[in-house]
Each structure stands twice: as structure tokens, then as C-alpha cells.
Write a protein that holds these residues in place. Sequence first.
Motif, mmCIF file in Angstrom:
data_model
loop_
_atom_site.group_PDB
_atom_site.id
_atom_site.type_symbol
_atom_site.label_atom_id
_atom_site.label_comp_id
_atom_site.label_asym_id
_atom_site.label_seq_id
_atom_site.Cartn_x
_atom_site.Cartn_y
_atom_site.Cartn_z
ATOM 1 N N ASN A 278 33.938 39.517 40.817
ATOM 2 C CA ASN A 278 33.093 39.475 42.015
ATOM 3 C C ASN A 278 33.055 38.082 42.637
ATOM 4 O OD1 ASN A 278 32.348 42.184 42.144
ATOM 5 N ND2 ASN A 278 30.722 41.914 40.641
ATOM 6 N N VAL A 279 34.087 37.314 42.359
ATOM 7 C CA VAL A 279 34.242 35.970 42.923
ATOM 8 C C VAL A 279 35.589 35.915 43.636
ATOM 9 C CG1 VAL A 279 34.391 33.492 42.417
ATOM 10 C CG2 VAL A 279 32.870 34.952 41.057
ATOM 11 N N ASP B 114 25.551 40.305 38.682
ATOM 12 C CA ASP B 114 26.853 40.923 38.370
ATOM 13 C C ASP B 114 27.967 39.914 38.657
ATOM 14 O OD1 ASP B 114 28.471 43.031 37.487
ATOM 15 O OD2 ASP B 114 28.743 43.822 39.511
ATOM 16 N N ARG B 115 27.702 38.641 38.401
ATOM 17 C CA ARG B 115 28.636 37.598 38.845
ATOM 18 C C ARG B 115 29.737 37.354 37.808
ATOM 19 N NH1 ARG B 115 25.961 32.523 41.500
ATOM 20 N NH2 ARG B 115 25.483 34.101 43.067
ATOM 21 N N TYR B 116 30.453 38.401 37.503
ATOM 22 C CA TYR B 116 31.654 38.262 36.694
ATOM 23 C C TYR B 116 32.800 37.813 37.600
ATOM 24 C CZ TYR B 116 28.698 40.800 33.488
ATOM 25 O OH TYR B 116 27.641 41.167 32.696
ATOM 26 N N VAL C 212 28.809 34.038 50.993
ATOM 27 C CA VAL C 212 28.901 35.487 50.794
ATOM 28 C C VAL C 212 29.560 36.085 52.037
ATOM 29 C CG1 VAL C 212 26.824 35.490 49.372
ATOM 30 C CG2 VAL C 212 26.635 35.959 51.818
ATOM 31 N N TRP D 137 26.838 42.855 46.113
ATOM 32 C CA TRP D 137 25.454 42.474 45.896
ATOM 33 C C TRP D 137 24.497 43.636 45.621
ATOM 34 C CZ3 TRP D 137 23.430 37.623 45.446
ATOM 35 C CH2 TRP D 137 24.328 36.556 45.703
ATOM 36 N N LEU E 157 29.319 34.713 34.568
ATOM 37 C CA LEU E 157 30.548 34.043 34.968
ATOM 38 C C LEU E 157 31.302 33.497 33.755
ATOM 39 C CD1 LEU E 157 32.363 32.907 37.221
ATOM 40 C CD2 LEU E 157 30.868 30.893 37.258
ATOM 41 N N PHE F 243 30.989 34.696 46.779
ATOM 42 C CA PHE F 243 30.424 35.658 45.836
ATOM 43 C C PHE F 243 30.232 36.994 46.553
ATOM 44 C CE2 PHE F 243 28.554 31.507 44.339
ATOM 45 C CZ PHE F 243 29.450 31.360 43.284
ATOM 46 N N ALA G 215 28.415 27.952 41.694
ATOM 47 C CA ALA G 215 27.329 28.774 41.184
ATOM 48 C C ALA G 215 26.043 27.966 41.064
ATOM 49 C CB ALA G 215 27.713 29.375 39.832
ATOM 50 N N HIS H 157 22.432 37.208 41.489
ATOM 51 C CA HIS H 157 23.423 38.237 41.797
ATOM 52 C C HIS H 157 23.384 39.364 40.779
ATOM 53 C CE1 HIS H 157 27.479 40.014 42.005
ATOM 54 N NE2 HIS H 157 27.575 39.526 43.226
ATOM 55 N N ASP I 152 23.302 34.332 36.141
ATOM 56 C CA ASP I 152 24.597 34.449 36.801
ATOM 57 C C ASP I 152 25.649 33.559 36.146
ATOM 58 O OD1 ASP I 152 23.831 36.368 38.607
ATOM 59 O OD2 ASP I 152 23.460 34.973 40.252
#
Length: 283
Positions: free
Chosen positions: A177-178, A172-174, A60, A190, A205, A187, A101, A170, A201
Motif C-alpha cells: 500500500n506504498v 494497513d500500511r504494508y 495520498v 484507506w 511497514l 500511501f 511515515a 492508516h 503504521d
Amino acid sequence: MAFTESCAGGFSPGFASRLTLRGGHRAFVKAVDAQLWPVEASHYRAEIEVAGRLPKGLPVPWLLNTHDDGRWVILFFEHVDGVAPGQPWTAAQIRRVVAQAVAFAQATTPSPIELPRDHPRLGGWTGIALDPSSIARLHTVSTWASRHLERLTAIEQQGLHAAQGDSLVHCDRYPHNVLLSGDRVIFVDWPHARLGAPVTDLIALLTGVAADGIDPEPYLHAALPALNCPPPSFDTILAAHTGFLMAGALAPMPTALQAITEEKLRLATAATRWLRHRLGNPR
């Protein structure tokens, strides 16, 4: 400060820029006007609380500094020289991000920081079912979901229970956001972190992968045992996740945030298609 470079993309109405400082050091800064965007400012403040406690060694960005004078909320992060994945996706890229992940989930179970256990970013079919206008809009988006709304509401209740856990999630780990940076997968963003089941997550993803027209199933099978998630539990959490996206896609949104609604609709459509497949394609 010697040089600033605005960052394109993202869905926040705030400011985002890369800074090159005296001496050549670089940082990423984002800021939002709390008077104009109070909800978004609350997200920035939540991210300060989370990012400031994440231990070093996790993939992160490191939070360098913050500022909050009641009007402007500003976060300064270490600069990550990376790009979002999926431009376009390759099989190797998907495997790489999924592997990171899974590794992240294993390294943060139990979570290294205390967080709430609620899941405001799961569930939505129940709310849709209680709102006649949402039901009408749903029928125009997915006749299948409209026909099976009662069943989806029941399944998502199981998913809200199955999503409970002690991992750092997380939420919101689409793919937006990577970041891919050399051989690292990072990632970012947050504000929505919670304690829960880490498969949440992975669902986000792979929903992004599905929304780009790629079958997520081949990348799922090896990950589920590693995350200690049996397929029936996965399906219920996927239903709750899909409900959240669909409810967001159907809800009214200010014009300045319309891009969020459009992205949620794109993701919701893909997640609904994926869920229907996993439930056996009921008509």
C-alpha cells in the motif's frame, strides 16, 4: 476514455485499472461487485468516506469521483505513476519510506479528520486461545507462539491500550500500500483508517520489510523517539499486531481470497520472529 490498462497485484477480488482519458489525462479506478463481495464492498465504501475527507497536501492519491448503485462500488483516483517498494529493498529505500511515515505521522497529529477509535486490525491472540482448532493450527505454524500463547494474550491487551491516540493511522500500511513516485512516497488504500498511535503504521511497514528477509531493527531506533513511543509500548503494540496477522492466517478463507491468507501467514511469521527477538528470545 481512450485506453485502459489493468493493474496486476493487490489482494482484493475487485477490478483495478489505469485509465487514459481524452486529452491525455490519467486516472486510477477500482470497483467491486457488492452482491458477490459484500465485505469487500463495505471496505470500498469505508474508503470513500475516508479518502473523500483527506486534506490536500498529504502524500495520498486524490479521490476524483465515486459511484455506488448498490451493485457496483467504484472509486476514481488521480493516477500515481509509481511502483511498490521492496523489489528488492535497498537500505536507502527503507530509510526513505520510514522517514515519510514519520513525517506523515507528525503532520497528522492530531488527525485532520474525525475517525473511530476502535482497532479491529489489532489483536488476535485472545481469539486464538479460545478456539481449540486455531490452537492446533498455531502449533503447526509457530511452536514458540503456541508455547507462549498465554503470555502473548496478556501482552496484546496492553498493546490495545497503548495503540490508542489522536493521530490519523492508516492501519494497513504494508509495502503493497506504498508507492514510490519520483522523489515522492505515496500511501494508498484507506478503508481501515482510525485514530490511534502512529507507531502502528510503522510496525506494519517494517513487518513487510522483515517478511522480505531484512532486519527491521536498524530502521526502527531513530523513528521511535520521533513518534514518542517508548520501546516497551512498541513491543506490546507489535504483539497485538502480530496477533491480528496470525489470527487471519489461521482463519478459514474462501478460495478466491486465499492469497490474503497466504500473505497474512508470510507477514505473521515475520512479525512473530521479530516479536520473539524483542522479547528476548524466550524458549
